[in-house]
Design a protein around this motif. Structure first.
Motif, PDB file in Angstrom:
ATOM      1  N   LYS A   1       8.111 -15.136 -65.108  1.00 55.95           N
ATOM      2  CA  LYS A   1       7.053 -16.004 -64.588  1.00 55.95           C
ATOM      3  C   LYS A   1       7.650 -17.337 -64.129  1.00 55.95           C
ATOM      4  N   VAL A   2       7.364 -17.687 -62.867  1.00 60.11           N
ATOM      5  CA  VAL A   2       7.867 -18.927 -62.293  1.00 60.11           C
ATOM      6  C   VAL A   2       6.691 -19.751 -61.767  1.00 60.11           C
ATOM      7  N   LEU A   3       6.576 -20.973 -62.261  1.00 58.01           N
ATOM      8  CA  LEU A   3       5.592 -21.927 -61.756  1.00 58.01           C
ATOM      9  C   LEU A   3       6.303 -22.823 -60.758  1.00 58.01           C
ATOM     10  N   TYR A   4       5.875 -22.755 -59.513  1.00 61.26           N
ATOM     11  CA  TYR A   4       6.522 -23.523 -58.456  1.00 61.26           C
ATOM     12  C   TYR A   4       5.590 -24.658 -58.031  1.00 61.26           C
ATOM     13  N   ILE A   5       6.027 -25.898 -58.258  1.00 60.32           N
ATOM     14  CA  ILE A   5       5.233 -27.085 -57.946  1.00 60.32           C
ATOM     15  C   ILE A   5       5.910 -27.807 -56.799  1.00 60.32           C
ATOM     16  N   SER A   6       5.239 -27.865 -55.652  1.00 59.58           N
ATOM     17  CA  SER A   6       5.900 -28.385 -54.460  1.00 59.58           C
ATOM     18  C   SER A   6       5.073 -29.448 -53.755  1.00 59.58           C
ATOM     19  N   GLN A   7       5.777 -30.320 -53.094  1.00 60.00           N
ATOM     20  CA  GLN A   7       5.146 -31.356 -52.288  1.00 60.00           C
ATOM     21  C   GLN A   7       4.522 -30.773 -51.020  1.00 60.00           C
ATOM     22  N   GLU A   8       5.157 -29.732 -50.479  1.00 54.61           N
ATOM     23  CA  GLU A   8       4.705 -29.135 -49.227  1.00 54.61           C
ATOM     24  C   GLU A   8       5.043 -27.648 -49.230  1.00 54.61           C
ATOM     25  N   ILE A   9       4.147 -26.816 -48.704  1.00 58.28           N
ATOM     26  CA  ILE A   9       4.393 -25.387 -48.574  1.00 58.28           C
ATOM     27  C   ILE A   9       3.920 -24.932 -47.197  1.00 58.28           C
ATOM     28  N   ASP A  10       4.777 -24.263 -46.458  1.00 57.61           N
ATOM     29  CA  ASP A  10       4.411 -23.643 -45.186  1.00 57.61           C
ATOM     30  C   ASP A  10       3.585 -22.385 -45.476  1.00 57.61           C
ATOM     31  N   PRO A  11       2.548 -22.066 -44.741  1.00 51.86           N
ATOM     32  CA  PRO A  11       2.109 -22.629 -43.456  1.00 51.86           C
ATOM     33  C   PRO A  11       1.074 -23.735 -43.573  1.00 51.86           C
ATOM     34  N   TYR A  12       0.770 -24.171 -44.799  1.00 51.50           N
ATOM     35  CA  TYR A  12      -0.286 -25.166 -44.965  1.00 51.50           C
ATOM     36  C   TYR A  12       0.133 -26.519 -44.398  1.00 51.50           C
ATOM     37  N   LEU A  13       1.430 -26.835 -44.501  1.00 50.00           N
ATOM     38  CA  LEU A  13       2.015 -27.962 -43.777  1.00 50.00           C
ATOM     39  C   LEU A  13       3.199 -27.397 -42.996  1.00 50.00           C
ATOM     40  N   PRO A  14       2.965 -26.884 -41.807  1.00 47.72           N
ATOM     41  CA  PRO A  14       4.020 -26.192 -41.069  1.00 47.72           C
ATOM     42  C   PRO A  14       5.049 -27.136 -40.484  1.00 47.72           C
ATOM     43  N   GLY A  15       6.247 -26.608 -40.271  1.00 44.32           N
ATOM     44  CA  GLY A  15       7.258 -27.333 -39.518  1.00 44.32           C
ATOM     45  C   GLY A  15       8.079 -28.327 -40.298  1.00 44.32           C
ATOM     46  N   THR A  16       7.957 -28.351 -41.638  1.00 42.40           N
ATOM     47  CA  THR A  16       8.771 -29.269 -42.431  1.00 42.40           C
ATOM     48  C   THR A  16       9.835 -28.476 -43.184  1.00 42.40           C
ATOM     49  N   PRO A  17      11.056 -29.015 -43.319  1.00 42.29           N
ATOM     50  CA  PRO A  17      12.106 -28.296 -44.050  1.00 42.29           C
ATOM     51  C   PRO A  17      11.713 -27.984 -45.490  1.00 42.29           C
ATOM     52  N   LEU A  18      11.066 -28.940 -46.159  1.00 38.86           N
ATOM     53  CA  LEU A  18      10.660 -28.710 -47.539  1.00 38.86           C
ATOM     54  C   LEU A  18       9.591 -27.625 -47.621  1.00 38.86           C
ATOM     55  N   GLY A  19       8.661 -27.623 -46.663  1.00 39.04           N
ATOM     56  CA  GLY A  19       7.622 -26.601 -46.636  1.00 39.04           C
ATOM     57  C   GLY A  19       8.190 -25.213 -46.427  1.00 39.04           C
ATOM     58  N   THR A  20       9.153 -25.097 -45.512  1.00 42.55           N
ATOM     59  CA  THR A  20       9.795 -23.810 -45.249  1.00 42.55           C
ATOM     60  C   THR A  20      10.567 -23.332 -46.466  1.00 42.55           C
ATOM     61  N   PHE A  21      11.321 -24.245 -47.080  1.00 43.20           N
ATOM     62  CA  PHE A  21      12.078 -23.918 -48.291  1.00 43.20           C
ATOM     63  C   PHE A  21      11.146 -23.447 -49.400  1.00 43.20           C
ATOM     64  N   SER A  22      10.035 -24.145 -49.582  1.00 46.44           N
ATOM     65  CA  SER A  22       9.113 -23.822 -50.671  1.00 46.44           C
ATOM     66  C   SER A  22       8.507 -22.433 -50.483  1.00 46.44           C
ATOM     67  N   ARG A  23       8.133 -22.115 -49.264  1.00 50.01           N
ATOM     68  CA  ARG A  23       7.551 -20.793 -49.035  1.00 50.01           C
ATOM     69  C   ARG A  23       8.595 -19.692 -49.209  1.00 50.01           C
ATOM     70  N   SER A  24       9.770 -19.863 -48.616  1.00 48.12           N
ATOM     71  CA  SER A  24      10.771 -18.797 -48.673  1.00 48.12           C
ATOM     72  C   SER A  24      11.238 -18.549 -50.097  1.00 48.12           C
ATOM     73  N   LEU A  25      11.351 -19.608 -50.903  1.00 46.05           N
ATOM     74  CA  LEU A  25      11.796 -19.429 -52.279  1.00 46.05           C
ATOM     75  C   LEU A  25      10.736 -18.744 -53.123  1.00 46.05           C
ATOM     76  N   SER A  26       9.506 -19.251 -53.096  1.00 46.37           N
ATOM     77  CA  SER A  26       8.452 -18.663 -53.923  1.00 46.37           C
ATOM     78  C   SER A  26       8.150 -17.230 -53.494  1.00 46.37           C
ATOM     79  N   GLN A  27       8.115 -16.998 -52.186  1.00 49.05           N
ATOM     80  CA  GLN A  27       7.846 -15.659 -51.683  1.00 49.05           C
ATOM     81  C   GLN A  27       8.999 -14.720 -52.019  1.00 49.05           C
TER      82      GLN A  27
END
Length: 270
Positions: A5-31
């Motif tokens: 079980k992993v709880l991922y707490i992020s400042q930004e997640i794509d696609p909800y805030l698209p086009g940001t490096p942190l958002g892309t990283f957050s989605r690819s890692l959690s997914q």
């Protein structure tokens, strides 16, 4: 041992805030972690820029309704959720009228409304933790990414350390190239003391060199996290050296395309 079980707490997640490096990283890692068999739950702030209808957000009534008191003021906690397809990854959103706009702003609240960013961070972290408690969900790993999550290790290790949801969790903090300009409210440390923290626990914020800036906030996270990862290029060398000097497990930037495997193995080592 596999991480379940992993709880991922992020400042930004794509696609909800698209086009940001942190958002892309957050989605690819959690997914990616979920695709490897981990049970993942992700949390992020409900910024005004997020279109609720287009992204199919809906309020979770049973999780909403409590008040979070910050600096002697009550702030209602509203929880919304959406599902990322095709993995069916659940993303929870922390919302509140005092800290997040009701309509699409010209830029994120964290950049446009800086005078309450300290309270916004406190509210987001406490709201996330209280929601996980209500879910009765026990995380093996709590991974925090983005400066707005930097207070998470402090809270989990000193306020919620005996709670069943976090008692056995390992807290990982990502160093990211996401520095903000300027400083936070000079009363931030005072507000955190009202939460129950001591001068010793807040030592990184109480240095005489001015108010709380991005560097101080990240150092505070490093002080209380179980492990640190370098999650992007361009992280301030001062923070990388501080993390290494802490003696805690440290994962250097693994490069593009290898993060999921590298993080998964790092989690297992903890």
């Amino acid at each position: 041992m596999d991480v379940k079980k992993v709880l991922y707490i992020s400042q930004e997640i794509d696609p909800y805030l698209p086009g940001t490096p942190l958002g892309t990283f957050s989605r690819s890692l959690s997914q990616g972690l979920q695709e490897k068999g981990a049970e993942v739950r992700s949390f992020m702030p409900k910024y005004g820029a997020i279109n609720e209808r287009r992204n199919q957000l809906h309020e979770v009534i049973r999780l909403s309704g409590m008040n979070i008191i910050i600096d002697d003021t009550d702030h209602p906690l509203i929880i919304k959720v959406a599902t990322l397809q095709p993995t069916r990854l659940q993303v929870y959103f922390i919302d509140n009228d005092d800290y997040f706009y009701r309509h699409t702003p010209s830029q994120l609240e964290t950049r446009d409304w800086a005078d309450v960013n300290d309270e916004r961070s406190i509210f987001f972290v406490r709201g996330t933790v209280e929601t996980v408690k209500k879910l009765r969900w026990e995380a093996d790993i709590v991974h925090c990414a983005g400066w707005i999550t930097a207070l998470t290790p402090l809270y989990l290790k000193h306020i919620y350390n005996d709670d069943p949801s976090f008692r056995n969790s390992k807290v990982v903090f990502s160093l990211y190239n996401d520095a903000f300009e300027g400083t936070l409210d000079p009363r931030m440390a005072e507000k955190l003391k009202e939460e129950g923290f001591t001068d010793e626990q807040l030592a990184s914020l109480l240095t005489p060199e001015g108010a709380v800036d991005h560097t101080k906030l990240c150092k505070l996270a490093i002080d209380h996290a179980d492990a640190i990862v370098e999650s992007s290029e361009g992280v301030a060398p001062e923070l990388v050296e501080y993390a290494k000097a802490s003696g805690k497990p440290f994962l250097p930037y693994p490069g593009e395309g290898t993060q999921v495997d590298a993080y998964n193995e790092f989690y297992k080592s903890l």
